[in-house]
Design an enzyme around this catalytic site. Structure first.
Site, mmCIF file in Angstrom:
data_model
loop_
_atom_site.group_PDB
_atom_site.id
_atom_site.type_symbol
_atom_site.label_atom_id
_atom_site.label_comp_id
_atom_site.label_asym_id
_atom_site.label_seq_id
_atom_site.Cartn_x
_atom_site.Cartn_y
_atom_site.Cartn_z
ATOM 1 N N ASN A 39 -6.260 -2.730 1.719
ATOM 2 C CA ASN A 39 -6.240 -4.184 1.830
ATOM 3 C C ASN A 39 -7.668 -4.705 1.822
ATOM 4 O O ASN A 39 -8.573 -4.063 2.354
ATOM 5 C CB ASN A 39 -5.566 -4.625 3.131
ATOM 6 C CG ASN A 39 -4.067 -4.483 3.092
ATOM 7 O OD1 ASN A 39 -3.470 -4.318 2.042
ATOM 8 N ND2 ASN A 39 -3.445 -4.532 4.260
ATOM 9 N N ARG B 17 0.834 -1.215 0.000
ATOM 10 C CA ARG B 17 0.000 0.000 0.000
ATOM 11 C C ARG B 17 0.860 1.254 0.000
ATOM 12 O O ARG B 17 0.588 2.200 -0.743
ATOM 13 C CB ARG B 17 -0.946 0.011 1.203
ATOM 14 C CG ARG B 17 -2.093 -0.971 1.061
ATOM 15 C CD ARG B 17 -2.998 -0.948 2.260
ATOM 16 N NE ARG B 17 -2.222 -1.301 3.457
ATOM 17 C CZ ARG B 17 -2.642 -1.180 4.697
ATOM 18 N NH1 ARG B 17 -3.843 -0.703 4.942
ATOM 19 N NH2 ARG B 17 -1.886 -1.539 5.710
#
Length: 90
Positions: free
Chosen positions: A36, A18
């Site tokens: 996520n 990320r």
């Protein structure tokens, strides 16, 4: 501007995916988010030009060296929400 959703599968959680996606998206200049998913994949929603989204897609297929990307699914994103920046969602 185009809106795309990318779902990235493989070893992509717990490896900085990320953060590096955020950093890459900022460099490319797209807006949207990365988060996520419960199934172990990562979702990326991005708004940008055809060229910008192609650059992001290319990066997502490789990811950071700490990740192991198996598959990236790309599709149109129909949500009418507007994005002012690119963020990491938790």
């Amino acid at each position: 501007m185009l809106k795309k959703q990318f779902i990235v599968y493989g070893l992509v959680q717990g490896v900085g995916f990320r953060y590096f996606t955020w950093k890459t998206a900022m460099q490319i200049g797209v807006k949207g988010y990365v988060r996520n998913r419960d199934d172990g994949s990562v979702e990326v929603v991005a708004v940008g030009s055809t060229t910008q989204l192609a650059q992001l897609h290319t990066w997502l297929t490789q990811g950071p060296r700490t990740a192991s990307v198996e598959q990236v699914i790309e599709q149109e994103y129909a949500d009418s929400r507007e994005f002012t920046d690119f963020s990491v969602r938790y």
